[in-house]
Design an enzyme around this catalytic site. Structure first.
Site, PDB file in Angstrom:
ATOM      1  N   PRO A 125       0.779  -1.252   0.000  1.00 39.42           N
ATOM      2  CA  PRO A 125       0.000   0.000   0.000  1.00 39.42           C
ATOM      3  C   PRO A 125       0.808   1.299   0.000  1.00 39.42           C
ATOM      4  CG  PRO A 125       0.007  -0.945   2.177  1.00 39.42           C
ATOM      5  CD  PRO A 125       0.739  -1.918   1.291  1.00 39.42           C
ATOM      6  N   CYS A 126       1.466   1.587  -1.112  1.00 38.67           N
ATOM      7  CA  CYS A 126       2.239   2.827  -1.226  1.00 38.67           C
ATOM      8  C   CYS A 126       1.332   4.063  -1.225  1.00 38.67           C
ATOM      9  CB  CYS A 126       3.126   2.794  -2.469  1.00 38.67           C
ATOM     10  SG  CYS A 126       2.263   2.427  -3.998  1.00 38.67           S
ATOM     11  N   HIS A 127       0.052   3.866  -1.486  1.00 41.38           N
ATOM     12  CA  HIS A 127      -0.883   5.000  -1.452  1.00 41.38           C
ATOM     13  C   HIS A 127      -1.062   5.547  -0.037  1.00 41.38           C
ATOM     14  CE1 HIS A 127      -3.371   1.415  -0.725  1.00 41.38           C
ATOM     15  NE2 HIS A 127      -4.152   2.210  -0.006  1.00 41.38           N
TER      16      HIS A 127
END
Length: 155
Positions: A125-127
């Site tokens: 989850p780089c967001h």
């Protein structure tokens, strides 16, 4: 390498992987055609569980993925991606916080670069990584997708 293209609320997504695990999740939004290597083989069955979990995530029912992942990158990138997976659903961290969590407190710019090279967004989850000022910052696939994913997780 196997691949499949699925539909999602944020546009078509290309999944690619092999027996080692999922290697790529690529947003195809705005692309007329996916650049799929000629030696990749389309295999819908191979990605059934990934598709099931992504559908559950987009419907708000899944908060944590349980898939075999095989991202390719440097040891530093992999340490960043591992730290990203530890950010709880619905929460965010700054680049500086991620750098500190991997024992490299001054490497926040390098964390940003590793974040940008994440080959399996959403699942890694780089967001969930934001700027120090709390604002949304760069997202390789567009800030509109990042904003959508963060709003989805805030519901």
């Amino acid at each position: 390498m196997y691949y499949d293209i699925i539909e999602s609320p944020i546009g078509p997504i290309l999944l690619a992987g092999n027996e080692d695990g999922l290697k790529h999740l690529i947003f195809l939004k705005g692309k007329k055609k996916a650049d799929i290597p000629k030696d990749w083989i389309q295999n819908t069955d191979f990605f059934k569980e990934a598709v099931r979990q992504l559908e559950a995530y987009f419907s708000g029912e899944l908060k944590s993925f349980n898939l075999k992942l095989a991202p390719e990158g440097t040891d530093f990138q992999k340490s960043v991606w591992k730290a990203l997976c530890e950010i709880p659903y619905g929460e965010t961290r700054t680049y500086k916080e991620i750098a500190a969590s991997i024992g490299k407190p001054r490497a926040y710019r390098a964390v940003g670069l590793a974040n940008n090279r994440n080959p399996i967004p959403i699942i890694i989850p780089c967001h969930r990584v934001i700027g120090a000022d709390g604002k949304l910052t760069g997202y390789a696939s567009g800030l509109d997708i990042k904003e959508y994913l963060l709003k989805l997780e805030k519901r």
